[in-house]
Enzyme design. Structure first.
Site, short mmCIF file in Angstrom:
data_model
loop_
_atom_site.label_atom_id
_atom_site.label_comp_id
_atom_site.label_asym_id
_atom_site.label_seq_id
_atom_site.Cartn_x
_atom_site.Cartn_y
_atom_site.Cartn_z
N SER A 122 -12.39 -11.69 149.94
CA SER A 122 -11.02 -11.50 150.31
C SER A 122 -10.80 -9.92 150.32
O SER A 122 -11.06 -9.25 151.08
CB SER A 122 -9.96 -12.15 149.39
OG SER A 122 -8.71 -11.92 149.60
N HIS A 276 -9.57 -20.72 151.34
CA HIS A 276 -9.72 -19.42 151.25
C HIS A 276 -10.82 -19.19 149.94
O HIS A 276 -11.32 -18.20 149.95
CB HIS A 276 -8.64 -18.53 151.10
CG HIS A 276 -8.84 -17.08 150.84
ND1 HIS A 276 -9.26 -16.33 151.88
CD2 HIS A 276 -8.08 -16.17 149.88
CE1 HIS A 276 -9.12 -15.01 151.49
NE2 HIS A 276 -8.72 -15.00 150.20
#
Length: 298
Positions: A122, A276
């Site tokens: 991320s 994610h």
């Protein structure tokens, strides 16, 4: 499920390895980053070390189990670091990818870490991509996890998390269960809540407060959506690169792959059946993708 066109699976077993915790000294104006060091079982100077970087609101502790696995299965030393404004690293009002990359470069230079494999999730993914494209230090391999080298809005969840953290701090709570109850108003997933609550620490007055500077990170959300490089003709990294993406996440959509290829022309993609939070949701598949890729790159 991991994309079988790229990798084959194997069982994942977490076993304890020796770990040492350190702080690094700053180089130039870079911040002093906290880190853990995981030794390889049979150190081999020919094998490149790994530097493992967390995402927004995370810390090096999130990568503890996987760092041990990589040190064992790849027989490489692993440095898991806390970026600025996270974990036990210093706080600073500046929080953008250039500053984060400079901190990582300073960390590598200070510890004489040569040609590491950089893994980042991320926010950490954009950080390692920025390090590669800046070309200030030599790296051997690049593994960005669920993020792409593009300007892209963060999921609205991150703004909600900031709201929740501010509400928790204003409430002066003493029990983590009280903080969780407030956070549940914003995030139904208990796993995500537990991840966010790892940032809480009890002060001497008994009040639970966040270790991370919520104010600084709230101001930095737009920076986290940005990417400092816009033109692949001006910056390109041609070394071995693996993008690991969650198929239920939007951060590395198919339409971003052409720009990925222009910045990183030798890139491969490993698709994992997850959202994610690839590493925590599907650790086995993530481990397989990284181990196979790095073994092939040796």
């Amino acid at each position: 499920m991991l994309a079988t066109r790229l990798f084959a699976g194997s069982r994942l077993a977490f076993q304890p390895l020796s770990t040492r915790a350190f702080s690094s000294s700053p180089t130039n104006a870079n911040l002093k980053l906290a880190y853990d060091f995981y030794e390889a079982e049979k150190p081999d100077a020919k094998k490149d070390p790994i530097v493992f970087i967390h995402g927004l609101f995370g810390s090096r502790k999130n990568n503890r189990s996987m760092s041990k696995v990589f040190a064992r299965d790849l027989n490489r030393p692993v440095y898991a670091i806390d970026l600025r404004n996270h974990g036990e690293s210093p706080h600073d009002p500046r929080h953008d990818y250039t500053a984060l990359a400079e901190d990582v470069e300073g960390f590598l230079q200070e510890h004489k870490i040569e040609r590491p494999a950089l893994i980042g999730h991320s926010m950490g993914a954009k950080t390692v991509m920025a390090v590669a494209l800046r070309g200030k230090v030599k790296i051997s391999s690049l593994i960005p996890v669920d993020n792409a080298p593009v300007d892209a809005a963060l999921k609205s969840d991150f703004g909600k998390y900031i709201q929740a953290m501010r509400k928790i701090e204003d409430a002066n709570i003493q029990k983590q269960s009280e903080a969780d109850a407030i956070l549940a108003e914003f995030e139904p997933n208990i796993g995500v809540r537990q991840f966010l609550l790892t940032n809480l620490a009890r002060g001497k007055d008994g009040i639970q407060r966040f270790r991370i500077p919520v104010k600084y990170l709230a101001s930095a959300l737009d920076n986290m959506a940005d990417f400092p490089f816009k033109d692949p003709e001006e910056a390109r990294w041609e070394g071995p690169t693996l993008f690991v993406r969650g198929t239920k996440s939007h951060y590395v959509a198919d339409e971003t792959l052409p720009i990925v290829g222009r910045f990183f022309p030798t890139f491969k993609v490993a698709d994992v059946d997850s959202g994610h939070w690839v590493i925590s949701e599907k650790p086995q598949e993530f481990r397989d993708a990284v181990v196979d890729f790095l073994q092939d790159a040796e």
